[in-house]
Design a protein around this motif. Structure first.
Motif, mmCIF file in Angstrom:
data_model
loop_
_atom_site.group_PDB
_atom_site.id
_atom_site.type_symbol
_atom_site.label_atom_id
_atom_site.label_comp_id
_atom_site.label_asym_id
_atom_site.label_seq_id
_atom_site.Cartn_x
_atom_site.Cartn_y
_atom_site.Cartn_z
ATOM 1 N N PRO A 170 -0.298 15.310 -2.745
ATOM 2 C CA PRO A 170 -0.894 14.083 -2.225
ATOM 3 C C PRO A 170 -0.141 13.595 -0.991
ATOM 4 O O PRO A 170 1.084 13.741 -0.911
ATOM 5 N N VAL A 171 -0.877 13.037 -0.037
ATOM 6 C CA VAL A 171 -0.282 12.564 1.213
ATOM 7 C C VAL A 171 -0.960 11.264 1.642
ATOM 8 O O VAL A 171 -2.192 11.177 1.648
ATOM 9 N N THR A 172 -0.157 10.283 2.025
ATOM 10 C CA THR A 172 -0.691 9.072 2.634
ATOM 11 C C THR A 172 -0.370 9.077 4.117
ATOM 12 O O THR A 172 0.803 9.201 4.494
ATOM 13 N N VAL B 254 3.308 10.457 4.523
ATOM 14 C CA VAL B 254 4.217 10.267 3.394
ATOM 15 C C VAL B 254 3.721 11.176 2.274
ATOM 16 O O VAL B 254 2.620 10.999 1.757
ATOM 17 N N VAL B 255 4.522 12.160 1.918
ATOM 18 C CA VAL B 255 4.136 13.208 0.971
ATOM 19 C C VAL B 255 4.841 12.988 -0.362
ATOM 20 O O VAL B 255 6.020 12.632 -0.400
ATOM 21 N N ALA B 256 4.118 13.199 -1.453
ATOM 22 C CA ALA B 256 4.716 13.148 -2.788
ATOM 23 C C ALA B 256 4.328 14.392 -3.565
ATOM 24 O O ALA B 256 3.426 15.139 -3.165
ATOM 25 N N PRO C 54 2.612 16.533 -6.691
ATOM 26 C CA PRO C 54 1.327 16.336 -7.372
ATOM 27 C C PRO C 54 1.415 15.294 -8.480
ATOM 28 O O PRO C 54 2.399 15.245 -9.227
ATOM 29 N N TYR C 55 0.394 14.456 -8.543
ATOM 30 C CA TYR C 55 0.229 13.389 -9.528
ATOM 31 C C TYR C 55 1.184 12.213 -9.307
ATOM 32 O O TYR C 55 1.216 11.287 -10.117
ATOM 33 N N GLN C 56 1.934 12.247 -8.197
ATOM 34 C CA GLN C 56 2.826 11.130 -7.862
ATOM 35 C C GLN C 56 2.271 10.348 -6.665
ATOM 36 O O GLN C 56 3.023 9.806 -5.853
ATOM 37 N N ASP C 57 0.949 10.260 -6.600
ATOM 38 C CA ASP C 57 0.286 9.569 -5.486
ATOM 39 C C ASP C 57 0.815 8.153 -5.308
ATOM 40 O O ASP C 57 0.911 7.642 -4.186
#
Length: 511
Positions: A460-462, A479-481, A483-486
């Protein structure tokens, strides 16, 4: 020596195109209704409290589209009359008491207008994918993400422009033409969700549904100074996204939110993921001081243009901020495999379910010949533009070695997971510079690698805007996290928005 040459070549390209375009700059019209500046969450709250009607809000955004679209060419089909009627009916139900507080709680965007890209199926609306073969084609059904938005109470008002088949980092096609950037109409809006980013940034829509297979949410959002979130993959239905049916078992394609403000991302994401929301932690409180911050200044991908000082300084400024507020220093993440980002993504594109670009160009009625189409293009007889030609050429080049690509993917994935885990995020550059002149993407097509690597990783990336740069163009970072840590990426994006200003309208606002 090579980076030096590349750096100055890029400057030369911008200088040449600048000489052509500089006399064509035309400022976007100032918004006349302050409602269009507000977040979707704020508008929904005002409708619930009866401070404004849904009709007031819907008309405000429709009027704004009419003001700016002749300059931007972002909206390509609309349902203004139907949307106003839906808003009027909703207002009657609110006034009569037929809609209760419980209804507002279950429908977070009740009465709020939204838009989506033209390649996402909306019954009765244009659905050409930018292909002349599909000209005048109307969608026969609503994509599942559109159904979910409507179930949330949101009212669709229009669909927006895309590149041909969504596969390019500029929004232009022979059906609807070129879309312009509201901050400077001589500049690129990105792709493929370029029409969405342009109209949202210009305040013609409070929020929109975009899609992303190689940066299609984040590239336009970066160039137009708005927020976007590419969710963890395979949580949001792909039914109705171009040729997708939703039955694909595993894909890099994902639909996600596009908004002006970070506050709108989380409720929007909840709507899109639907029954899969339990797999995320969107309601879990996040203490920024407990998040580990990692960053990459330059992934050293040889296909990506050298970064200019403005973008380097932006990352440094962000890192310095976290250095001041966190109990420990942000850590520079050095991973050799980042330099293979484009090659890794290229391999996984070839593994996408039912992937056949040439067949899709023929609207899945037969299959075009790459060589014949390239000859036709040279003779100016092709119905496809140069972006398609570059994709066809790419398809003729030797494939990436499967064993090598899988090995690099697994190595990079494991290194990232070891660093980020369940409490870390990675600050990653979005581009070597802000939005450049129209058509210049053909000289640096692989700058999309900065975005595409995260599709290959399925992280996930914002994309978060950080105000305007020295030329008055939007700047921002990813801002990258894991998987499942959106929720971690969204929380850090909120902190950055609060500190650096986030979205800035492309016109002066009365204070």
């Amino acid at each position: 020596m090579l980076p030096f040459i590349r750096y100055h070549f890029d400057l030369f390209i911008d200088r040449i195109f600048g000489l052509y375009y500089n006399s064509r700059v035309e400022p976007i019209q100032k918004a006349t209704n302050d409602l269009v500046l507000e977040s979707a969450v704020s508008l929904a709250r005002k409708i619930r409290k009866r401070e404004v009607t849904s009709e007031d809000v819907v008309r405000a955004f429709i009027d704004r589209i009419k003001e700016v679209n002749p300059l931007l060419n972002a909206v390509v089909d609309q349902r203004f009359n139907e949307a106003i009627k839906e808003a009027q009916n909703l207002d009657k139900d609110i006034a009569s008491g037929a809609i209760l507080d419980a209804d507002f709680a279950e429908k977070p965007f009740l009465g709020v207008p939204f838009t989506t890209k033209e390649s996402t199926s909306v019954k009765g609306m244009s659905n050409t994918f930018g292909l002349l073969k599909r000209k005048s084609r109307k969608a026969l059904f609503d994509a599942e993400v559109i159904e979910k938005m409507k179930d949330s109470g949101a009212i669709l008002i229009a669909v927006t422009n895309v590149p041909q088949l969504n596969l390019w980092q500029e929004t232009r096609n022979p059906v609807y033409g070129l879309t312009n950037n509201p901050y400077n109409i001589t500049r690129n809006v990105g792709g493929s969700s370029g029409g969405e980013a342009s109209i949202i940034a210009a305040c013609g829509s409070p929020l929109g549904v975009g899609t992303d297979i190689g940066g299609s949410l984040r590239i336009p959002s970066f160039m137009c100074g708005i927020c976007a979130h590419k969710p963890t993959c395979n949580l949001v239905s792909t039914n109705g996204l171009t040729f997708r049916t939703g039955k694909e078992k595993s894909t890099m394609v994902v639909a996600g939110p596009m908004t002006k403000y970070v506050d709108d991302i989380k409720p929007f994401l909840k709507v899109l993921v639907g029954e899969n929301v339990h797999k995320l932690k969107l309601d879990e409180p996040v203490n920024i001081k407990n998040i580990k911050i990692y960053y990459v200044q330059d992934p050293k991908d040889p296909f990506v243009s050298p970064f200019r000082d403005e973008m380097k300084q932006l990352m440094t400024k962000v890192v310095n901020h976290f250095n001041e507020i966190l109990p420990y220093k942000p850590e520079l993440l050095t991973i050799n495999e980042f330099k293979y980002g484009g090659k890794i993504w290229r391999y996984w594109m070839s593994q996408e379910p039912d992937a056949n670009f040439n067949r899709d160009l023929a609207d899945r009625e037969g299959e075009i010949s790459s060589m014949i189409e390239l000859i036709k293009f040279c003779l100016r007889r092709s119905e496809f533009n140069i972006a398609v030609m570059l994709n066809l050429i790419n398809g003729l080049l030797p494939s990436e070695n499967a064993d090598w690509a899988k090995e690099q993917t697994n190595t990079l994935h494991n290194k990232l997971m070891a660093a980020l885990g369940t409490d870390g995020v990675l600050l990653y550059p979005s581009a070597p510079w802000p939005a450049s002149y129209h058509h210049t993407a053909i000289f640096r097509p692989w700058n999309l690698n900065l975005f595409a690597i995260w599709n290959a990783m399925k992280f996930p990336v914002t994309q978060v805007p950080l105000g305007l740069g020295k030329e008055g163009l939007p700047v921002g970072i990813q801002v990258v996290a894991a998987p499942y840590q959106d929720h971690l990426a969204i929380a850090v994006a909120k902190e950055l928005e609060k500190t650096f200003g986030g979205y800035v309208p492309p016109f002066k606002v009365n204070k």
